[in-house]
Design a protein around this motif. Structure first.
Motif, PDB file in Angstrom:
ATOM      1  N   THR A  56      56.143  -8.902  84.545  1.00 20.72           N
ATOM      2  CA  THR A  56      54.922  -9.281  84.520  1.00 20.72           C
ATOM      3  C   THR A  56      54.574  -9.102  83.349  1.00 20.72           C
ATOM      4  OG1 THR A  56      55.235  -8.869  87.008  1.00 20.72           O
ATOM      5  CG2 THR A  56      52.759  -9.571  85.880  1.00 20.72           C
ATOM      6  N   ARG A  57      53.457 -10.284  82.976  1.00 21.91           N
ATOM      7  CA  ARG A  57      52.692 -10.921  81.525  1.00 21.91           C
ATOM      8  C   ARG A  57      52.302 -11.804  81.900  1.00 21.91           C
ATOM      9  NH1 ARG A  57      58.538 -12.308  82.349  1.00 21.91           N
ATOM     10  NH2 ARG A  57      59.208 -14.416  80.998  1.00 21.91           N
ATOM     11  N   LEU A  58      51.027 -11.730  81.011  1.00 16.48           N
ATOM     12  CA  LEU A  58      50.108 -12.934  80.818  1.00 16.48           C
ATOM     13  C   LEU A  58      50.417 -14.371  79.592  1.00 16.48           C
ATOM     14  CD1 LEU A  58      47.620 -15.060  81.704  1.00 16.48           C
ATOM     15  CD2 LEU A  58      46.806 -12.768  80.299  1.00 16.48           C
ATOM     16  N   VAL A  59      50.997 -14.933  79.078  1.00 20.03           N
ATOM     17  CA  VAL A  59      51.004 -15.997  78.224  1.00 20.03           C
ATOM     18  C   VAL A  59      49.968 -16.563  78.107  1.00 20.03           C
ATOM     19  CG1 VAL A  59      53.089 -17.085  77.124  1.00 20.03           C
ATOM     20  CG2 VAL A  59      53.110 -15.420  78.571  1.00 20.03           C
ATOM     21  N   VAL A  60      49.907 -17.064  76.622  1.00 21.27           N
ATOM     22  CA  VAL A  60      48.661 -17.093  76.628  1.00 21.27           C
ATOM     23  C   VAL A  60      49.136 -18.093  75.201  1.00 21.27           C
ATOM     24  CG1 VAL A  60      46.237 -17.297  74.834  1.00 21.27           C
ATOM     25  CG2 VAL A  60      47.344 -15.631  76.495  1.00 21.27           C
ATOM     26  N   ASP A  61      49.307 -19.212  75.061  1.00 25.12           N
ATOM     27  CA  ASP A  61      49.587 -20.354  73.794  1.00 25.12           C
ATOM     28  C   ASP A  61      48.364 -20.913  73.045  1.00 25.12           C
ATOM     29  OD1 ASP A  61      52.302 -20.094  74.885  1.00 25.12           O
ATOM     30  OD2 ASP A  61      52.727 -21.556  76.153  1.00 25.12           O
ATOM     31  N   ILE A  95      50.820 -15.259  72.595  1.00 17.00           N
ATOM     32  CA  ILE A  95      50.341 -13.735  72.678  1.00 17.00           C
ATOM     33  C   ILE A  95      50.411 -13.686  73.796  1.00 17.00           C
ATOM     34  CG2 ILE A  95      48.544 -12.488  72.756  1.00 17.00           C
ATOM     35  CD1 ILE A  95      46.908 -14.040  70.602  1.00 17.00           C
ATOM     36  N   VAL A  96      51.594 -12.659  74.323  1.00 18.91           N
ATOM     37  CA  VAL A  96      51.748 -12.506  75.330  1.00 18.91           C
ATOM     38  C   VAL A  96      51.817 -10.924  75.379  1.00 18.91           C
ATOM     39  CG1 VAL A  96      54.368 -11.557  76.668  1.00 18.91           C
ATOM     40  CG2 VAL A  96      53.425 -13.323  75.605  1.00 18.91           C
ATOM     41  N   LEU A  97      51.366 -10.228  76.458  1.00 17.44           N
ATOM     42  CA  LEU A  97      50.612  -8.990  77.412  1.00 17.44           C
ATOM     43  C   LEU A  97      51.282  -8.631  77.885  1.00 17.44           C
ATOM     44  CD1 LEU A  97      48.071  -6.696  76.680  1.00 17.44           C
ATOM     45  CD2 LEU A  97      46.628  -8.051  78.465  1.00 17.44           C
ATOM     46  N   GLU A  98      51.922  -7.993  78.496  1.00 12.34           N
ATOM     47  CA  GLU A  98      53.513  -7.537  78.762  1.00 12.34           C
ATOM     48  C   GLU A  98      53.076  -6.357  79.626  1.00 12.34           C
ATOM     49  OE1 GLU A  98      57.436  -5.727  79.875  1.00 12.34           O
ATOM     50  OE2 GLU A  98      57.524  -7.172  77.897  1.00 12.34           O
ATOM     51  N   LEU A  99      52.263  -6.010  81.351  1.00  8.54           N
ATOM     52  CA  LEU A  99      52.016  -4.728  82.299  1.00  8.54           C
ATOM     53  C   LEU A  99      53.244  -4.349  82.278  1.00  8.54           C
ATOM     54  CD1 LEU A  99      50.249  -7.875  82.960  1.00  8.54           C
ATOM     55  CD2 LEU A  99      49.929  -6.174  85.226  1.00  8.54           C
ATOM     56  N   GLN A 100      53.353  -2.770  82.572  1.00  8.71           N
ATOM     57  CA  GLN A 100      54.290  -2.184  83.246  1.00  8.71           C
ATOM     58  C   GLN A 100      54.580  -2.340  84.177  1.00  8.71           C
ATOM     59  OE1 GLN A 100      54.720   0.810  81.482  1.00  8.71           O
ATOM     60  NE2 GLN A 100      53.620   1.240  80.037  1.00  8.71           N
TER      61      GLN A 100
END
Length: 145
Positions: A56-61, A95-100
């Motif tokens: 699971t990750r939030l991807v910001v382009d 920018i990728v913010l990956e969750l645990q």
């Protein structure tokens, strides 16, 4: 006369072949205490975002923005695992913010706010333990007023 025409043609081709300067990602910061991602570019940008799963990750382009460095990975604590910043394709920084593992968040509650075309922040809801099968949605950025 022919030589001059050839010289002008070659010069014109070289001018067309020079790529336009893209904006660059100037800075970024993730504040885990506020669940907020701030970033700044040196040219206007309209960010695009999507949630992806497994992991699971939030991807910001950031279209039209370059990142002239190798991919940067920052280890995070708490419910977030890593933050990665790099060049996705020739004209997009990602920018990728990956969750645990085991955590998810509601993509409908992700909020983009542009203080102006180059200063942005993303407010991220508190991740929750649970299934990671939420639908993939693209949050719409709030444009600067």
């Amino acid at each position: 006369m022919r030589f001059q025409f050839l010289l002008v043609s070659i010069f014109s081709f070289c001018l067309v072949a020079i790529p336009a300067d893209a904006g660059q990602l100037a800075s970024w910061k993730f504040d885990a205490g506020r669940n907020r991602l701030d970033f700044k570019t040196n040219a206007g940008v309209q960010p695009k975002a999507v949630m992806l799963f497994n992991p699971t990750r939030l991807v910001v382009d950031l279209p039209g923005i370059s990142f002239p460095k190798p991919t940067v990975t920052q280890r995070l604590t708490g419910n977030f695992r890593t933050l990665r910043v790099g060049q996705f394709d020739s004209s997009t920084t990602r920018i990728v913010l990956e969750l645990q593992p085991g955590y998810t968040l509601n993509p409908k509650r992700v909020q983009f706010t542009g203080e102006n075309p180059i200063d942005w922040y993303v407010t991220i809801p508190v991740p929750e333990r649970g299934a990671t099968t939420l639908p993939t949605l693209s949050p719409q950025p709030n444009l600067p007023r």
